[in-house]
Design a protein around this motif. Sequence first.
Motif, PDB file in Angstrom:
ATOM      1  N   MET A 122       0.856  -1.186   0.000  1.00 34.87           N
ATOM      2  CA  MET A 122       0.000   0.000   0.000  1.00 34.87           C
ATOM      3  C   MET A 122       0.890   1.233   0.000  1.00 34.87           C
ATOM      4  O   MET A 122       1.571   1.519   0.968  1.00 34.87           O
ATOM      5  CB  MET A 122      -0.881  -0.053   1.246  1.00 34.87           C
ATOM      6  CG  MET A 122      -2.174   0.696   1.080  1.00 34.87           C
ATOM      7  SD  MET A 122      -3.181   0.634   2.583  1.00 34.87           S
ATOM      8  CE  MET A 122      -3.762  -1.070   2.555  1.00 34.87           C
ATOM      9  N   ALA A 158      -0.074   4.409  -0.777  1.00 35.99           N
ATOM     10  CA  ALA A 158      -0.750   5.704  -0.656  1.00 35.99           C
ATOM     11  C   ALA A 158      -1.021   6.032   0.812  1.00 35.99           C
ATOM     12  O   ALA A 158      -1.007   5.176   1.672  1.00 35.99           O
ATOM     13  CB  ALA A 158      -2.044   5.685  -1.443  1.00 35.99           C
ATOM     14  N   SER A 164     -11.515  -0.956   1.730  1.00 37.80           N
ATOM     15  CA  SER A 164     -10.186  -0.353   1.904  1.00 37.80           C
ATOM     16  C   SER A 164     -10.053   0.960   1.134  1.00 37.80           C
ATOM     17  O   SER A 164      -9.092   1.709   1.354  1.00 37.80           O
ATOM     18  CB  SER A 164      -9.104  -1.333   1.454  1.00 37.80           C
ATOM     19  OG  SER A 164      -9.350  -1.716   0.112  1.00 37.80           O
ATOM     20  N   GLU A 215      -9.359   4.274   2.903  1.00 39.68           N
ATOM     21  CA  GLU A 215      -8.030   4.539   3.459  1.00 39.68           C
ATOM     22  C   GLU A 215      -7.055   5.079   2.422  1.00 39.68           C
ATOM     23  O   GLU A 215      -5.907   5.350   2.747  1.00 39.68           O
ATOM     24  CB  GLU A 215      -7.480   3.249   4.080  1.00 39.68           C
ATOM     25  CG  GLU A 215      -8.401   2.700   5.139  1.00 39.68           C
ATOM     26  CD  GLU A 215      -7.889   1.412   5.754  1.00 39.68           C
ATOM     27  OE1 GLU A 215      -6.735   1.038   5.475  1.00 39.68           O
ATOM     28  OE2 GLU A 215      -8.652   0.792   6.501  1.00 39.68           O
ATOM     29  N   LEU A 216      -7.522   5.175   1.186  1.00 39.24           N
ATOM     30  CA  LEU A 216      -6.603   5.573   0.121  1.00 39.24           C
ATOM     31  C   LEU A 216      -7.050   6.879  -0.522  1.00 39.24           C
ATOM     32  O   LEU A 216      -8.243   7.132  -0.671  1.00 39.24           O
ATOM     33  CB  LEU A 216      -6.545   4.464  -0.943  1.00 39.24           C
ATOM     34  CG  LEU A 216      -6.041   3.122  -0.423  1.00 39.24           C
ATOM     35  CD1 LEU A 216      -6.299   2.015  -1.434  1.00 39.24           C
ATOM     36  CD2 LEU A 216      -4.557   3.208  -0.105  1.00 39.24           C
ATOM     37  N   ARG A 231      -6.286   1.827 -10.578  1.00 35.51           N
ATOM     38  CA  ARG A 231      -6.202   2.026  -9.116  1.00 35.51           C
ATOM     39  C   ARG A 231      -7.256   3.016  -8.629  1.00 35.51           C
ATOM     40  O   ARG A 231      -7.817   2.862  -7.549  1.00 35.51           O
ATOM     41  CB  ARG A 231      -4.807   2.517  -8.705  1.00 35.51           C
ATOM     42  CG  ARG A 231      -3.770   1.425  -8.691  1.00 35.51           C
ATOM     43  CD  ARG A 231      -2.439   1.937  -8.155  1.00 35.51           C
ATOM     44  NE  ARG A 231      -1.422   0.927  -8.281  1.00 35.51           N
ATOM     45  CZ  ARG A 231      -1.252  -0.077  -7.428  1.00 35.51           C
ATOM     46  NH1 ARG A 231      -2.034  -0.173  -6.372  1.00 35.51           N
ATOM     47  NH2 ARG A 231      -0.316  -0.976  -7.625  1.00 35.51           N
ATOM     48  N   ILE A 271     -10.079   2.427  -5.777  1.00 30.63           N
ATOM     49  CA  ILE A 271     -10.232   3.271  -4.581  1.00 30.63           C
ATOM     50  C   ILE A 271     -11.691   3.651  -4.379  1.00 30.63           C
ATOM     51  O   ILE A 271     -12.224   3.548  -3.274  1.00 30.63           O
ATOM     52  CB  ILE A 271      -9.344   4.531  -4.688  1.00 30.63           C
ATOM     53  CG1 ILE A 271      -7.881   4.146  -4.519  1.00 30.63           C
ATOM     54  CG2 ILE A 271      -9.760   5.580  -3.651  1.00 30.63           C
ATOM     55  CD1 ILE A 271      -6.901   5.269  -4.784  1.00 30.63           C
TER      56      ILE A 271
END
Length: 205
Positions: free
Chosen positions: A1, A3, A59, A62-63, A123, A127
Motif C-alpha cells: 500500500m 498511498a 479499503s 483509506e486511500l 487504481r 479506490i
Amino acid sequence: MDAVIKNFPVGEENSGRPTQKEAEDAVRVLLRWAGDDPSREGLLDTPSRVAKAYRELFSGYELDPEDVLGRTFEEVAGYDDIVLVKDIPFYSHCEHHMVPIIGRAHVAYLPNGRVLGLSKIARVVEIYGRRLQTQETMTAQIASAIDETLRPRGVAVMIEAEHMCMAMRGIQKQGSTTLTTTFTGAFKSEPAEQVRFMTMIRGRG
Ligand SMILES: Nc1nc2c(ncn2[C@@H]2O[C@H](COP(=O)(O)OP(=O)(O)OP(=O)(O)O)[C@@H](O)[C@H]2O)c(=O)[nH]1
Ligand SMILES: [Zn+2]
C-alpha cells in the motif's frame, strides 16, 4: 500500500473508528438477526473473518486518489489523442443495501502534455469501488479525480454495472445493466469526442 492512509488513520488519533471487538459484536448481532446462532461451531470465527473482509472490501476509504494520480509522465513523443482504458472490472457495494455492485469501468482522457501510468487509472477505480457507493457518485468521482489532478483536456468515464440489490432481493431482476457516464472538458463540449469514446468502447476484438 503506497498511498497515504486518509479517512481512518491507523493510530491513537483514530478515535472515530470502532474497535475490532465492536465490529465483531455487530456481526454477531446480524447473525442473530439473520436467524442463526453465533455460538455454533461453524460461526465462531465468522465475526473476525467478516471484520477482516470488511477492511479489504472497504479499503478504498483509506486511500487517497491524489497520491495514486501524482505520478505522471511527459515523454510521450507529443501524443495528445485519447487514452482509453476500457473494461476495468470492479466490485463495489451499494450504499443503500450494502450488497455488491458488479461492473466494468471505461475511463478515457485527452492528455494535455502529461499522461498517467495506465495502472493508476485502474487504481482510481479500485479506490472508489472499495467504498459504499451509488453508481452515479462513483462515475463522477473517478472523472473529477482525474480531471483535478492531471488537468487533461477532457475526461470521459462510463460505468456498466449490475446491482445485486436489484437481482437478489427487492424487484429481483437479474441481468439488467445500469450505464452511467461523466464527461468533462472536450468530451463534454464536443459531441464528436463523445462519439469517438463510445465507438472505441464498443469496438470489440
Ligand atoms: N440511483 C441509484 N440507485 C441505486 C443504486 N444502487 C441501488 N439503488 C437504488 O436505491 C433505491 C433505494 O430505494 P428504497 O425505496 O429507499 O429502498 P428499498 O425499499 O430497499 O427499495 P427496493 O430495492 O425497490 O426494494 C432502490 O431503488 C435501489 O435500486 C445506485 O447506484 N444508484
Ligand atoms: Zn442497493
